[in-house]
Design a protein around this motif. Structure first.
Motif, PDB file in Angstrom:
ATOM      1  N   SER A   1      -5.833   2.287   4.593  1.00  0.00           N
ATOM      2  CA  SER A   1      -6.717   1.472   3.672  1.00  0.00           C
ATOM      3  C   SER A   1      -8.193   1.555   3.981  1.00  0.00           C
ATOM      4  O   SER A   1      -9.005   0.671   3.955  1.00  0.00           O
TER       5      SER A   1
ATOM      6  N   THR B   1      -0.717  -1.382  -8.848  1.00  0.00           N
ATOM      7  CA  THR B   1      -0.176   0.028  -8.131  1.00  0.00           C
ATOM      8  C   THR B   1       0.762   0.911  -9.046  1.00  0.00           C
ATOM      9  O   THR B   1       0.618   2.254  -9.386  1.00  0.00           O
TER      10      THR B   1
ATOM     11  N   VAL C   1       0.694  -1.037   0.124  1.00  0.00           N
ATOM     12  CA  VAL C   1       0.066   0.020   0.178  1.00  0.00           C
ATOM     13  C   VAL C   1       0.922   1.333  -0.050  1.00  0.00           C
ATOM     14  O   VAL C   1       2.077   1.258   0.679  1.00  0.00           O
TER      15      VAL C   1
ATOM     16  N   GLY D   1      -5.590  -1.550  -0.222  1.00  0.00           N
ATOM     17  CA  GLY D   1      -5.044  -0.334  -0.407  1.00  0.00           C
ATOM     18  C   GLY D   1      -5.684   0.465  -1.731  1.00  0.00           C
ATOM     19  O   GLY D   1      -5.487   1.616  -1.654  1.00  0.00           O
TER      20      GLY D   1
END
Ligand SMILES: Cc1ncc(C[n+]2csc(CCOP(=O)(O)OP(=O)(O)O)c2C)c(N)n1
Ligand SMILES: [Mg+2]
Length: 1005
Positions: A672, A621, A45, A648
């Motif tokens: 999160s 991500t 995350v 996340g």
């Protein structure tokens, strides 16, 4: 002012590793820009900056372990407050206050209003008709003087008061068995009814003629006449007055045509000049080019059909999610809101399918006022009546009203209006309510005299009501779905409706106009042949200007190009922007990300262990930092984000929620936290694999339906993937979807504790059956990265009409660096991962995929070190892709017996290598056996055939005989069988590893 930025609340995790630092000292960053990426053993995350400013100090380095409160960086503040945080809190606390106040006042009201009346059931007897009359007159006066809205308001108040007083009210799920829109409020069609009627007749004729002609060629070809015959008016009114086509000024309405009514769409396209007579003659003869597909199939007619609907039930639910996805694109600012509508045609029998009605509550909850269902209630399905003993229209009304839809019933045609008006006592309505569908069907099969006797004859007053009508007049009393004015009125009300989806429930006659050969009889659905008499009857019924001779030759009818009918038809479509259906795409490609975006995955992870699922989530991500790709990603998750370490994403890109977030989430302080927002990017579907798949299809076809290329990534438990939603996967394939399906926690022994119904050992086999599905079972993160990037390039940059199925695992292990020059092999399906060539006497070709490749690698080490057997270890990223290539080359070789034999890729890989093949996977043996025919080496496969069960991974692998010990022992035995080694070694190994030879084959356990 200098601010310290420290690690916020990261939930249950402590001491997590910093794997990336995304800023440098001196960088100017905005609020919410990521500073570092943290990774636990489950997920990664990013930590966003709470404020805008300039980084003055970095207090961490990659590899550091941090916990809540650890100092990350210092930042010189450029704007004073963290406004966003404040606003949310302010909003939600105000909101809470309002809700509480509202509730309190309601409670007070309710308490003060409760009287001492106890619930009583409704009495059927009118003990005071005068009083009843007064009430009704008052209501009529309000309607007249203050309008229907005021009348509804008063009635609602009265009903609320009645509930408060403890009365039991009559069941309000359904309304009487009459049209929802009364004649006084009806909007009459502005069309030229004379011309429209003729056009409709020609379309009816040509549709039927096309089917009959095809069956003259061969009875095998089949086709349906009765479905479209019943729905012709429902389609025609839409085509002439409502459905706006896609053109450069407008995105187009989307119409899901009922699969079995396809002949009607071809027949119209013929009148429009879009299809030729030659093409109609090739209905259901598609093998040579130019034929027309049996049903709507975008794969087969990519310029015509948009939506595959013929597998019943899939169309309705796909359309619901399509409507939601359209709102998603609008709310995310990717599309203009042009008031586009999604129309869905379905049969009443089709509503038996759980998928048809399974998501109607979602449609209401999401306030999909861009969605209009039209249920063609011809009261019949294939074998007989849909609800012989009941009334399908009422049943559907109850379901849809209960779910919160705007329901418009179109039951009776205009010829009934005067009778209903003359029905002062309500007896006609009572009779309409009491007759069941089985009887209604029989009445349309048996003629006017029968209707007089059975329907009106029940009560003397009703007999009298129709006494001046002939049997023929009675026969002409039409059903709402065949009355263009009634249909027009309902469609136009549907178009105006705001805040909820609409369903038009129209009553029709199956096989309308087919007479004795197929009107309203139980065998209508199957009727594909009409004899000469039937055809002459059909022509006369609709006044089609064809001679008897022409009818006998089953000629099509198309009036001259300058006839008023053709001019009218074309003009109507011109006014509505073009022809429908038509499939096109003007979407711009998305540039694939630069290779270096995945560079980190090409390196060894050292001692650090991670799963391929985590690697994939990290890739996503990273992709969210690519400006081209980020906005187009559509992560789709059916309530499993936490399982896959994707929580996340909630805070980072938000969960799509059309109403935003009306509450402060329980975990709002956490990194999160559960953030729902109107512009949210994640589609968090809840527990519906079917729904999630429909969202995926909508996103995966946005390039054609909305002219915007989107990249859907649907992550699911692999066991609940193809097996659960297989039919949708075929529909998605037919619709030429482009996107990723990720079967996570894949492999029979990888998801250890969850047991039989969770452990997938066959999804790749299912995936392999879909021609345009490209599938991989990677082991290492670099393989995943190479495959994923190529998927982006092929589908979204090069616009290939394929989709990817990739399995990902939840088993943590360390990942090696990518060997040199293996990219091509990874994509083709196999590459040499490692060779043992120190001893060199006996050799084997060890193949493996997914997590079980690691068992093969470990087995190779034992074989080399303990038995002196060398192996070439092949990472087989895709047995499926290898097989496809193998089949193709074999075919080419067979077709060209005079040519030098062409080698397939497997043969090329293995040609200079010795020894038998041992292939081992976490899937049933049939998976690796697929390539057996494409090598002439002896081939042995190990796999996980049998029912899964819960245990540790180690025990499961032992049970299914795919652990390194079994691989070693079976390899030794295979070598003995190939007479490359004596059998002693194998026998000793069986003993050494405690392999029980008496244990039954796992498929029998
Ligand atoms: C999933 C699925 N199951 C079965 C069929 C076979 N089938 C085709 S049409 C039909 C009956 C359709 O009845 P209805 O929905 O009332 O449509 P109508 O033709 O009456 O308009 C059936 C069972 C199918 N096409 N799809
Ligand atoms: Mg039907």
């Amino acid at each position: 002012m200098i601010n310290s930025i420290s690690v916020p609340d990261i939930g249950d995790f402590d001491s997590v590793e910093i794997i990336e630092i995304l800023v440098k000292v001196g960088d100017h960053i905005n609020k919410d820009d990521p500073i570092v990426t943290l990774e636990s053993d489950k997920s990664s995350v990013e930590v966003p900056s709470p404020i805008t400013g300039k980084i003055t100090e970095l207090n961490i380095k990659v590899g550091d372990k941090v916990s809540k409160g650890s100092l990350l960086a210092k930042l010189e503040n450029e704007s004073s407050t963290a406004e966003g945080e404040k606003e949310i809190k302010k909003d939600s606390s105000d909101l809470k206050k309002e809700i509480v106040e509202e509730k309190n006042s309601e409670t007070i009201k309710t308490i003060s209003n409760v009287k001492k009346n106890f619930a009583q059931s409704v009495s059927d007897d009118d003990i005071d008709p005068l009083e009843t009359k007064e009430w009704i007159e008052s209501l009529n006066a309000v309607i007249e003087n203050d309008g229907p809205s005021r009348a509804s308001y008063l009635l609602n108040k009265v009903v609320s008061q009645a509930y408060t007083s403890g009365l039991v009210l009559p069941d309000t799920r359904t309304t009487p068995y009459i049209n929802t829109i009364p004649p006084e409020l009806e909007l009459r069609s502005p069309g030229n009814q004379n011309i429209e009627k003729k056009i409709r007749a020609y379309i009816r004729w040509n549709a039927a003629a096309m089917v009959v002609r095809a069956n003259k060629i061969s009875g095998e070809l089949g086709g349906h006449i009765g479905t479209f015959a019943s729905a012709a008016t429902l389609y025609d009114v839409g085509m002439n007055h409502f459905w706006r086509a896609k053109n450069k000024n407008f995105g187009g309405d989307l119409i899901y045509f009922q699969g079995h009514s396809a002949p009607g769409m071809y027949a119209r396209a013929f009148l429009e000049g879009r299809l030729t007579e030659k093409q109609l003659n090739k209905f259901r003869q598609e093998v040579d080019s130019g034929g027309l597909s049996s049903y709507p199939h975008p794969w087969l007619m990519p310029k015509f059909w948009q939506f595959p609907t013929v597998s019943m039930g899939l169309g309705p639910i796909m359309a619901i999610y399509q409507a939601r996805f359209l709102k998603y694109l609008i709310n995310r600012g990717l599309l203009k809101d042009e008031g586009r509508k999604i129309w869905v045609f379905l049969g009443d029998g089709e509503t038996d399918e759980p998928e048809s009605l399974g998501a109607i509550s979602l449609a209401a909850r999401e306030k999909l006022d861009n969605l209009i269902f039209v249920v063609n209630c011809n009261l019949q399905r294939l074998d007989g009546p849909v609800r012989g003993n009941g009334k399908i229209i009422q049943e559907l009304e109850g379901s849809f009203r209960g779910a919160g839809w705007n329901v418009l019933k179109v039951i009776w045609g205009s010829y009934w209006d005067p009778l209903l008006k003359a029905d002062k006592t309500g007896l006609l309505m009572k009779r309409m309510n009491e007759v069941v569908d089985g009887e209604y069907q029989a009445m349309k099969a048996k003629g006017g005299a029968y209707v007089r006797e059975k329907f009106f004859g029940k009560y003397p007053e009703l007999t009298k009501l129709v006494s001046s009508m002939t049997d023929n007049d009675i026969w002409k009393l039409n059903r709402g779905g065949h009355d263009p004015h009634k249909v027009y009125s309902a469609y136009s009300a549907a178009m105006q409706n705001k805040g909820s989806p609409t369903v038009v429930i129209a009553k029709t006659v199956k096989g309308y106009g087919m007479g004795k050969s197929g009107e309203s009889i139980n065998t209508t659905h199957q009727q594909k042949k009409l004899d000469e008499q039937d055809l002459l009857y059909y022509r006369d019924r609709f006044n089609v200007p064809l001679t008897d001779e022409q009818v006998k030759n089953i000629e099509y009818y198309r009036p001259a190009e300058n006839s008023e009918e053709i001019k009218y038809l074309k003009e109507r479509r011109k006014q509505l922007g073009g022809f429908i259906p038509e499939r096109s795409s003007f979407s711009a490609p998305i540039k694939a990300p630069p290779k270096d975006i995945f560079e980190a995955f090409m390196k060894s992870t050292g001692d650090k262990e991670m799963s391929t699922t985590m690697a994939l989530v990290r890739m996503l991500t990273n992709l969210l930092r690519d400006k081209n790709i980020a906005p187009r990603l559509v992560p789709i998750i059916p309530d499993e984000a936490r399982t896959f370490g994707m929580e996340g994403f909630f805070r980072k890109i938000g969960i799509y929620a059309h109403e935003g977030q009306k509450y402060e989430p329980e975990d709002s302080e956490q990194l999160s936290s559960y953030k729902e927002t109107k512009s949210g990017q994640v589609l968090e579907e809840g527990i519906t694999e079917a729904g999630a798949m429909c969202s995926w299809i909508a996103a995966a076809t946005a390039y054609t339906n909305h002219d915007i290329e989107m990249i859907p990534i649907y992550i699911f438990y692999s066991m609940f993937g193809f097996q659960r939603i297989g039919d949708f996967a075929w529909a998605g394939a037919d619709a030429q979807s482009r996107g990723f399906l990720i079967g996570a926690t894949a492999g029979r022994t990888t998801l250890a504790g969850e047991g039989l119904q969770h452990q997938d050992g066959h999804s790749h086999i299912l995936a392999s059956t879909i021609p345009n599905c490209v599938s991989y079972d990677p082991t290492f993160s670099y393989e995943m990265a190479v495959i994923f990037r190529e998927g982006l390039r092929r589908m979204h940059e090069k616009k290939e009409n394929i989709f990817y199925y990739i399995t990902a695992m939840n088993e943590n292990y360390s990942h090696p660096a990518k060997p040199e020059g293996v990219d091509d092999g990874i994509l083709k399906g196999m590459y040499l991962f490692k060779e043992y060539k120190n001893k060199g006497k006996i050799k084997i070709q060890l193949m493996g995929s997914g997590t079980i490749l690691r068992e093969a690698i470990a087995a190779a080490k034992i074989l080399s070190e303990e038995y002196g057997i060398d192996s070439d270890i092949w990472s087989v990223t895709s047995f499926n892709e290898l097989r496809k290539e193998g089949m193709e080359i074999e075919r080419r070789n067979l077709l060209n017996p005079n040519n030098k034999k062409e080698k397939n890729y497997i043969e090329k890989c293995l040609e200079k290598r010795d020894g038998p093949v041992i292939a081992v996977t976490d899937y049933v043996r049939a998976f690796s056996d697929q390539i057996r025919p494409y090598t002439d080496k002896p081939f042995y496969s190990l796999g996980t055939d049998g029912f899964g069960r819960s245990d540790t991974r180690k025990n499961l692998r032992k049970f299914f005989e795919v652990d390194k010990e079994h691989i070693v022992a079976y390899t030794l035995s295979a070598l003995a069988k190939e007479q490359l080694l004596g059998s002693d070694s194998a026998e000793k190994a069986f003993k050494k590893y405690n392999i029980d030879k008496k244990k039954a084959f796992p498929t029998k356990l």
